[in-house]
Design an enzyme around this catalytic site. Structure first.
Site, mmCIF file in Angstrom:
data_model
loop_
_atom_site.group_PDB
_atom_site.id
_atom_site.type_symbol
_atom_site.label_atom_id
_atom_site.label_comp_id
_atom_site.label_asym_id
_atom_site.label_seq_id
_atom_site.Cartn_x
_atom_site.Cartn_y
_atom_site.Cartn_z
ATOM 1 N N CYS A 116 0.554 -0.902 -0.273
ATOM 2 C CA CYS A 116 -0.219 -0.363 0.126
ATOM 3 C C CYS A 116 0.962 1.262 -0.154
ATOM 4 C CB CYS A 116 -1.087 0.341 1.081
ATOM 5 S SG CYS A 116 -2.075 -1.159 1.087
ATOM 6 N N HIS A 256 -2.943 7.187 3.606
ATOM 7 C CA HIS A 256 -3.395 6.248 2.961
ATOM 8 C C HIS A 256 -4.922 5.423 3.590
ATOM 9 C CE1 HIS A 256 -3.728 1.597 1.443
ATOM 10 N NE2 HIS A 256 -2.950 1.445 2.104
ATOM 11 N N ASN A 286 -10.109 -0.010 0.348
ATOM 12 C CA ASN A 286 -8.908 0.386 0.290
ATOM 13 C C ASN A 286 -7.800 0.117 -0.790
ATOM 14 O OD1 ASN A 286 -5.608 0.444 0.559
ATOM 15 N ND2 ASN A 286 -6.136 -1.143 1.818
HETATM 16 O O1 UT7 Z 1 -3.124 -1.526 3.727
HETATM 17 C C1 UT7 Z 1 -2.834 -2.347 4.235
HETATM 18 C C2 UT7 Z 1 -2.827 -2.123 5.611
HETATM 19 N N1 UT7 Z 1 -3.857 -2.918 5.999
HETATM 20 C C3 UT7 Z 1 -4.429 -2.303 7.088
HETATM 21 O O2 UT7 Z 1 -3.671 -0.649 7.507
HETATM 22 C C4 UT7 Z 1 -5.507 -2.973 7.536
HETATM 23 C C5 UT7 Z 1 -4.969 -3.218 8.749
HETATM 24 N N2 UT7 Z 1 -6.500 -4.064 9.605
HETATM 25 C C6 UT7 Z 1 -7.923 -3.636 9.854
HETATM 26 O O3 UT7 Z 1 -8.089 -2.572 9.625
HETATM 27 C C7 UT7 Z 1 -8.757 -4.225 11.072
HETATM 28 O O4 UT7 Z 1 -7.559 -5.511 11.354
HETATM 29 C C8 UT7 Z 1 -10.233 -4.995 10.135
HETATM 30 C C9 UT7 Z 1 -10.534 -4.274 9.127
HETATM 31 C C10 UT7 Z 1 -8.884 -6.016 8.840
HETATM 32 C C11 UT7 Z 1 -10.246 -6.049 11.062
HETATM 33 O O5 UT7 Z 1 -10.905 -5.558 11.552
HETATM 34 P P1 UT7 Z 1 -10.655 -5.408 13.900
HETATM 35 O O6 UT7 Z 1 -11.408 -4.571 14.726
HETATM 36 O O7 UT7 Z 1 -9.370 -6.268 14.185
HETATM 37 O O8 UT7 Z 1 -11.719 -6.810 14.102
HETATM 38 P P2 UT7 Z 1 -10.858 -8.667 14.147
HETATM 39 O O9 UT7 Z 1 -10.016 -9.268 13.502
HETATM 40 O O10 UT7 Z 1 -9.725 -8.300 15.474
HETATM 41 O O11 UT7 Z 1 -12.481 -9.282 14.655
HETATM 42 C C12 UT7 Z 1 -12.978 -8.917 15.104
HETATM 43 C C13 UT7 Z 1 -14.954 -9.558 15.720
HETATM 44 C C14 UT7 Z 1 -14.247 -11.110 15.123
HETATM 45 O O12 UT7 Z 1 -14.868 -11.857 16.146
HETATM 46 P P3 UT7 Z 1 -15.254 -12.421 16.997
HETATM 47 O O13 UT7 Z 1 -14.032 -13.850 17.277
HETATM 48 O O14 UT7 Z 1 -14.618 -11.741 18.679
HETATM 49 O O15 UT7 Z 1 -16.510 -13.186 17.564
HETATM 50 C C15 UT7 Z 1 -13.920 -11.984 13.626
HETATM 51 O O16 UT7 Z 1 -14.373 -12.797 12.985
HETATM 52 O O17 UT7 Z 1 -15.087 -9.655 14.154
HETATM 53 C C16 UT7 Z 1 -15.287 -10.826 13.274
HETATM 54 N N3 UT7 Z 1 -15.465 -9.848 11.542
HETATM 55 C C17 UT7 Z 1 -16.286 -9.589 10.825
HETATM 56 N N4 UT7 Z 1 -17.505 -9.255 11.716
HETATM 57 C C18 UT7 Z 1 -17.960 -8.651 10.555
HETATM 58 C C19 UT7 Z 1 -14.459 -10.306 10.765
HETATM 59 N N5 UT7 Z 1 -14.581 -9.839 9.576
HETATM 60 C C20 UT7 Z 1 -15.888 -9.076 9.905
HETATM 61 C C21 UT7 Z 1 -16.510 -9.142 8.389
HETATM 62 N N6 UT7 Z 1 -18.118 -8.548 9.364
HETATM 63 N N7 UT7 Z 1 -16.508 -8.217 7.500
#
Ligand code: UT7
Length: 332
Positions: A116, A256, A286
């Protein structure tokens, strides 16, 4: 002799027509508009649906837009750099394909992969060719067809990415406008958290790699988030401090567009008011190498000659960095 600086003298962009909304995504994977808006801040993203077309299709449109807007003929271009993680082919460089489609002759071209951060690294690289006097007109492209590597059965990745392309023209400025300074950093330890498992020389495509869905993006979101939120803010504040810039001195942060929470944290550390932050993640998602030029393209009419911009990014590698740039022209 007056020191040459590299100024952005025009910008073009292209996004595909097809819009994939959160509601449509919610029919594909177990997710919701509410989750995506709260955790990421994306409402919709553009997807390239044209059969048999890749990143160069969008980038060619962006470059043609740029050449038209700046009244530049393709023969005048000395160098084309295309930042992308989704090249048309592993080789040749997508930059060469774009140059050929646009009618650029007699220039040299290459691709640059910094995840990115690709556009920011390419802007940094291109500016050095201008500052050295080796090139007079350089095109920097950020373009990605992320939909070609997104697994639309994986809810942890599917909502995040979109497709798009942007391109800027870099030319020498004798007024000291354009790129003032840059801080670029990388740490390969990040590769374990964000990568594509197969398709390269370590694991060439095979029936097994396809069955294991290893040609799609793998992301362990939380560590990537933690790194991004601290590194993007650190580097933005560091370049401000290095140049004794306060929030009042800055016209816009160009961040970004990976996650609205990362953008807000960066702006807060810089003590910037929200209206000084370029944001379009809600409509494009993104787009990897394309997020920065798509932002500048949309805000172009608000920018004035001499405006101080801080462009900052974080991406796969890990790679991150910031550029302090003085905008070079008034709205046309
Ligand atoms: O551009 C290159 C660099 N990339 C980035 O900067 C991305 C950085 N990361 C992020 O932006 C975030 O980590 C994400 C948006 C990818 C994920 O957000 P998060 O707040 O870190 O969520 P998480 O992965 O900790 O997941 C929290 C919960 C989980 O459920 P449990 O285990 O708490 O029951 C996931 O299974 O949200 C669940 N989950 C979803 N729920 C509904 C994960 N994806 C989804 C989804 N819809 N699409």
């Amino acid at each position: 002799m007056q020191k040459l600086t590299a100024a952005i003298t025009g910008i073009g962009a292209y996004v595909p027509d097809y819009i994939l909304t959160n509601d449509e995504l919610a029919n594909m994977v177990d997710t919701s508009d509410e989750w995506i808006m709260t955790r990421i801040g994306i409402k919709e993203r553009h997807i390239l649906k044209e059969e048999g077309e890749g990143t160069s299709f969008m980038a060619t449109k962006a470059v043609n837009d740029l050449l038209r807007k700046t009244n530049t003929s393709p023969e005048e271009i000395d160098l084309v750099i295309c930042a992308t993680v989704t090249p048309d082919h592993l080789f040749p460089a997508t930059a060469s394909i774009i140059a050929d489609k646009v009618g650029i002759k007699g220039a040299f071209h290459f691709d640059l992969n910094a995840g990115c951060s690709g556009f920011l690294y390419a802007l940094a690289t291109g500016s050095k060719y201008i500052e050295s006097g080796m090139c007079k007109k350089v095109i920097i492209i950020g373009a990605d067809k992320m939909s070609s590597i997104v697994d639309y059965t994986d809810r942890s990745v599917a909502p995040i990415f979109g497709d798009g392309a942007g391109a800027v023209l870099l030319e020498p400025s004798e007024e000291g406008l354009g790129v003032q300074d840059m801080i670029l950093e990388s740490d390969g330890v990040g590769r374990q958290f964000l990568h594509q498992k197969a398709g390269g020389s370590v694991k060439p495509p095979s029936h097994e790699s396809i069955d294991a869905r290893e040609h799609y993006i793998f992301q362990d979101g939380q560590p990537v988030f933690k790194w991004a939120v601290s590194k993007m803010a650190d580097v933005s504040v560091e370049i401000m401090n290095k140049h004794n810039l306060t929030a009042d001195d800055i016209a816009y942060l160009v961040p970004h567009q990976a996650n609205m929470r990362i953008i807000s944290a960066t702006a807060k550390r810089m003590k910037l008011d929200p209206e000084k932050v370029m944001i379009n993640i809600e409509r494009y998602g993104n787009t990897t190498a394309a997020t920065l030029p798509l932002c500048i393209w949309e805000y172009e009419s608000k920018l004035k000659k001499g405006d101080n911009l801080i462009i900052s990014t974080f991406g796969a590698g890990f790679t991150w960095g910031a550029i302090y740039l003085k905008w070079a022209y008034d709205p046309k």
